[in-house]
Design an enzyme around this catalytic site. Sequence first.
Site, PDB file in Angstrom:
ATOM      1  N   CYS A   2       0.814  -1.200   0.000  1.00 23.95           N
ATOM      2  CA  CYS A   2       0.000   0.000   0.000  1.00 23.95           C
ATOM      3  C   CYS A   2       0.853   1.256   0.000  1.00 23.95           C
ATOM      4  O   CYS A   2       1.657   1.477   0.904  1.00 23.95           O
ATOM      5  CB  CYS A   2      -0.962   0.038   1.177  1.00 23.95           C
ATOM      6  SG  CYS A   2      -2.221  -1.235   1.175  1.00 23.95           S
ATOM      7  N   ARG A  27       7.016  -2.447  -3.450  1.00 26.85           N
ATOM      8  CA  ARG A  27       6.463  -2.839  -2.158  1.00 26.85           C
ATOM      9  C   ARG A  27       5.404  -3.919  -2.295  1.00 26.85           C
ATOM     10  O   ARG A  27       5.049  -4.577  -1.311  1.00 26.85           O
ATOM     11  CB  ARG A  27       5.875  -1.617  -1.446  1.00 26.85           C
ATOM     12  CG  ARG A  27       6.907  -0.570  -1.081  1.00 26.85           C
ATOM     13  CD  ARG A  27       6.273   0.785  -0.838  1.00 26.85           C
ATOM     14  NE  ARG A  27       5.420   0.789   0.330  1.00 26.85           N
ATOM     15  CZ  ARG A  27       5.677   1.492   1.431  1.00 26.85           C
ATOM     16  NH1 ARG A  27       6.762   2.221   1.514  1.00 26.85           N
ATOM     17  NH2 ARG A  27       4.866   1.469   2.452  1.00 26.85           N
ATOM     18  N   TRP A  74      -2.746  -3.189  -1.523  1.00 31.89           N
ATOM     19  CA  TRP A  74      -2.572  -4.619  -1.272  1.00 31.89           C
ATOM     20  C   TRP A  74      -3.811  -5.073  -0.521  1.00 31.89           C
ATOM     21  O   TRP A  74      -4.103  -4.592   0.566  1.00 31.89           O
ATOM     22  CB  TRP A  74      -1.303  -4.857  -0.458  1.00 31.89           C
ATOM     23  CG  TRP A  74      -0.928  -6.300  -0.316  1.00 31.89           C
ATOM     24  CD1 TRP A  74      -0.248  -7.074  -1.208  1.00 31.89           C
ATOM     25  CD2 TRP A  74      -1.186  -7.146   0.824  1.00 31.89           C
ATOM     26  NE1 TRP A  74      -0.075  -8.346  -0.716  1.00 31.89           N
ATOM     27  CE2 TRP A  74      -0.640  -8.422   0.531  1.00 31.89           C
ATOM     28  CE3 TRP A  74      -1.831  -6.964   2.040  1.00 31.89           C
ATOM     29  CZ2 TRP A  74      -0.714  -9.483   1.417  1.00 31.89           C
ATOM     30  CZ3 TRP A  74      -1.906  -8.027   2.930  1.00 31.89           C
ATOM     31  CH2 TRP A  74      -1.348  -9.268   2.604  1.00 31.89           C
ATOM     32  N   ASN A  99      -4.047   3.545   3.858  1.00 36.52           N
ATOM     33  CA  ASN A  99      -3.208   2.402   4.236  1.00 36.52           C
ATOM     34  C   ASN A  99      -3.601   1.980   5.639  1.00 36.52           C
ATOM     35  O   ASN A  99      -3.866   2.834   6.495  1.00 36.52           O
ATOM     36  CB  ASN A  99      -1.726   2.769   4.245  1.00 36.52           C
ATOM     37  CG  ASN A  99      -1.168   3.050   2.877  1.00 36.52           C
ATOM     38  OD1 ASN A  99      -1.830   2.841   1.868  1.00 36.52           O
ATOM     39  ND2 ASN A  99       0.062   3.530   2.833  1.00 36.52           N
ATOM     40  N   GLY A 100      -3.594   0.673   5.913  1.00 36.69           N
ATOM     41  CA  GLY A 100      -3.893   0.209   7.261  1.00 36.69           C
ATOM     42  C   GLY A 100      -5.194  -0.564   7.321  1.00 36.69           C
ATOM     43  O   GLY A 100      -5.791  -0.925   6.296  1.00 36.69           O
ATOM     44  N   GLU A 478      15.314 -20.057   7.425  1.00 37.09           N
ATOM     45  CA  GLU A 478      15.316 -19.036   6.389  1.00 37.09           C
ATOM     46  C   GLU A 478      15.315 -19.671   4.996  1.00 37.09           C
ATOM     47  O   GLU A 478      14.636 -19.193   4.080  1.00 37.09           O
ATOM     48  CB  GLU A 478      16.524 -18.120   6.569  1.00 37.09           C
ATOM     49  CG  GLU A 478      16.764 -17.117   5.455  1.00 37.09           C
ATOM     50  CD  GLU A 478      15.663 -16.092   5.273  1.00 37.09           C
ATOM     51  OE1 GLU A 478      15.702 -15.350   4.267  1.00 37.09           O
ATOM     52  OE2 GLU A 478      14.737 -16.029   6.109  1.00 37.09           O
ATOM     53  N   LYS A 482      12.409 -19.115   2.129  1.00 36.62           N
ATOM     54  CA  LYS A 482      12.671 -18.641   0.766  1.00 36.62           C
ATOM     55  C   LYS A 482      12.035 -19.572  -0.263  1.00 36.62           C
ATOM     56  O   LYS A 482      11.451 -19.122  -1.243  1.00 36.62           O
ATOM     57  CB  LYS A 482      14.186 -18.533   0.528  1.00 36.62           C
ATOM     58  CG  LYS A 482      14.847 -17.369   1.200  1.00 36.62           C
ATOM     59  CD  LYS A 482      14.380 -16.055   0.606  1.00 36.62           C
ATOM     60  CE  LYS A 482      14.565 -14.911   1.581  1.00 36.62           C
ATOM     61  NZ  LYS A 482      13.571 -14.848   2.642  1.00 36.62           N
ATOM     62  N   GLU A 485       8.225 -19.141  -0.235  1.00 35.31           N
ATOM     63  CA  GLU A 485       7.799 -17.817  -0.681  1.00 35.31           C
ATOM     64  C   GLU A 485       7.716 -17.707  -2.200  1.00 35.31           C
ATOM     65  O   GLU A 485       6.757 -17.139  -2.726  1.00 35.31           O
ATOM     66  CB  GLU A 485       8.789 -16.747  -0.183  1.00 35.31           C
ATOM     67  CG  GLU A 485       8.584 -16.278   1.238  1.00 35.31           C
ATOM     68  CD  GLU A 485       9.585 -15.193   1.595  1.00 35.31           C
ATOM     69  OE1 GLU A 485       9.157 -14.153   2.109  1.00 35.31           O
ATOM     70  OE2 GLU A 485      10.799 -15.382   1.362  1.00 35.31           O
ATOM     71  N   HIS A 501      11.577 -37.209  16.430  1.00 33.20           N
ATOM     72  CA  HIS A 501      10.424 -36.838  17.250  1.00 33.20           C
ATOM     73  C   HIS A 501       9.216 -36.455  16.412  1.00 33.20           C
ATOM     74  O   HIS A 501       8.319 -35.766  16.897  1.00 33.20           O
ATOM     75  CB  HIS A 501      10.805 -35.689  18.199  1.00 33.20           C
ATOM     76  CG  HIS A 501      11.851 -36.074  19.191  1.00 33.20           C
ATOM     77  ND1 HIS A 501      11.589 -36.852  20.302  1.00 33.20           N
ATOM     78  CD2 HIS A 501      13.188 -35.812  19.219  1.00 33.20           C
ATOM     79  CE1 HIS A 501      12.703 -37.040  20.983  1.00 33.20           C
ATOM     80  NE2 HIS A 501      13.693 -36.430  20.347  1.00 33.20           N
ATOM     81  N   LYS A 600       6.187  -6.430  -0.154  1.00 35.58           N
ATOM     82  CA  LYS A 600       7.537  -6.160   0.315  1.00 35.58           C
ATOM     83  C   LYS A 600       7.556  -5.535   1.699  1.00 35.58           C
ATOM     84  O   LYS A 600       8.314  -5.928   2.565  1.00 35.58           O
ATOM     85  CB  LYS A 600       8.251  -5.238  -0.680  1.00 35.58           C
ATOM     86  CG  LYS A 600       9.712  -4.961  -0.338  1.00 35.58           C
ATOM     87  CD  LYS A 600      10.526  -6.224  -0.369  1.00 35.58           C
ATOM     88  CE  LYS A 600      11.981  -5.998  -0.033  1.00 35.58           C
ATOM     89  NZ  LYS A 600      12.717  -7.264   0.113  1.00 35.58           N
TER      90      LYS A 600
END
Length: 605
Positions: A2, A27, A74, A99-100, A478, A482, A485, A501, A600
């Site tokens: 946004c 973004r 977004w 935005n928000g 991480e 990736k 994503e 386990h 982003k």
Amino acid sequence: MCGIVGAVAQRNIVSILIEGLRRLEYRGYDSCGVAVIAGGEPRRARSVARVADLDAQVRDTHLEGMTGIAHTRWATHGAPVTDNAHPIFSCDTVALVHNGIIENYEQLREMLRGKGYTFVSQTDTEVIAHLIHSLYQGNLYDTVRAAVGQLHGAYAIAVVHKDEPHTVVGARQGSPLVVGLGEGENFLASDALALAGSTDRFMFLEEGDVCELTRDGVRIADREGRIVQRDVRTVQAYGGAVELGPYRHFMQKEIFEQPRAIGDTLPQGDTFEATLFGEAAPQAFREIDSLLILACGTSFYSGLTAKYWFESIAKIPTQVEIASEYRYRESVPNPNALVVVISQSGETADTLAALKHAQDLGHRHTLAICNVATSAMVRQTGMAFLTHAGREIGVASTKAFTTQLVALFVLAATLGKLRGRVDEAAEANYVKQLRHLPAALNSVLALEPQIIAWSEEFSRKENALFLGRGLHYPIAMEGALKLKEISYIHAEAYPAGELKHGPLALVTEAMPVVTVAPNDALLEKLKSNIQEVRARGGQLYVFADADTRIVNDEGLHVIRMPEHYGVLSPILHVVPLQLLAYHTACARGTDVDKPRNLAKSVTVE
């Protein structure tokens, strides 16, 4: 996520608004739009494609005006369809971008329906537009101040009204908003980057501020309604286009920029000094007895990695929390803890809210690790260390992550030195290792052809496991993040010792198991875990240091890392995991730089 741009001038500002949106595209967004006051009426163009499509609409319809607002959205409330795209209108009188998230929008919507308002979108934003219309009595600035008093949640808004054709009003609570100052014109944006080329003079609004922009000036009131002056800062926001060069995607480019980014982030001197973190740091570091790290996503994994450094090098107790969880649970505050918040953008909503919550609980010492000097996070903490990753376009963070690790290691070494745990010899060795990191990373990047070969196999899979131990368990996490994503392959990471386990039940020859295998104290334990996978027919893909004596065999695929890098090994081992995710996504044909449903800069909760 946004983006807002607004302007009031004595010239046509549509091109400024469109260019501002173009600079905020990285973004992430699902739709975009622009509205101006033209001929005494608000007019708009909206698109569920890219800003380029919006620009074509604007040109085709000859949309022009000297006062206007624009937005990249977004989707949160309502699907990414044209009716939900901003700007949102009320009664062809008010135009608004937001935005928000408004948490009490359902109650407000029912109240406004009772007053006869019809809702044509599924957004929470439409209640703000109708609320402002319902309260308007001839002064937009006063109306917005009254309206925001009824809103619960986070917002940054920009509003225009047909009866005040030379005014833009903005307000912020929990989402960033910045005023840009010009000559005979003024601007509003969610990020100074959007206004690069139009102005370099900015005022950063604070929580609860409401501002009025006209051609001749700016008026700001705080949450109490008092007229206030905010500091004017000169910011040279880089607004030029970022070129791909020889790379296929921005993510690939940013992976290969990591040696440079790390070199730029490293401190210039040969010693670890508290002043690297701000003027308040020498005193604050003497008073702290523990660390509390707050972050989300990739930044959370950098904090988990750093926990090992803080406790092994500085011998200081460290707690790492997901920011969105921390603020909603009962915790025991420690005023002597150093609260470290980590974010690439410095605008991550959950992390900012967690920071405020920690401060409200009485935490006195706060430090930001961030890539943006003008961000809300840097402004709201007492200390800061800026990474110099440069602009990161790909949604999946790469160079921001490794530069965060460098910053956190420097902090660990600095605290260790102040606490008498790092002597001169250790300090000199750490500095030497840090200085060598860019060269070491270049050697790791040379492994790309081998990783591409693996990616062809991974592209045909739908699930993957990642294993690591100790310091490298967060790196496995991480790596899994990736892969999921950008390739949309379901991937999970586990400490290798946890295999028996539960996760071992998932292992078959169809399940690739990626293992990070540095030559450290846990290597022999890790080798035993590797054998557990092999015994169940699993296919292992191991990134192993050269001296681990792990060799290619049936069901065991090995890529050798160029060198063992000791305590800084996580910074090297994460890079091949980035490359594996990237090339797997390429093989599957996904939108690498803009993966579905992700943005982003996550500026909503």
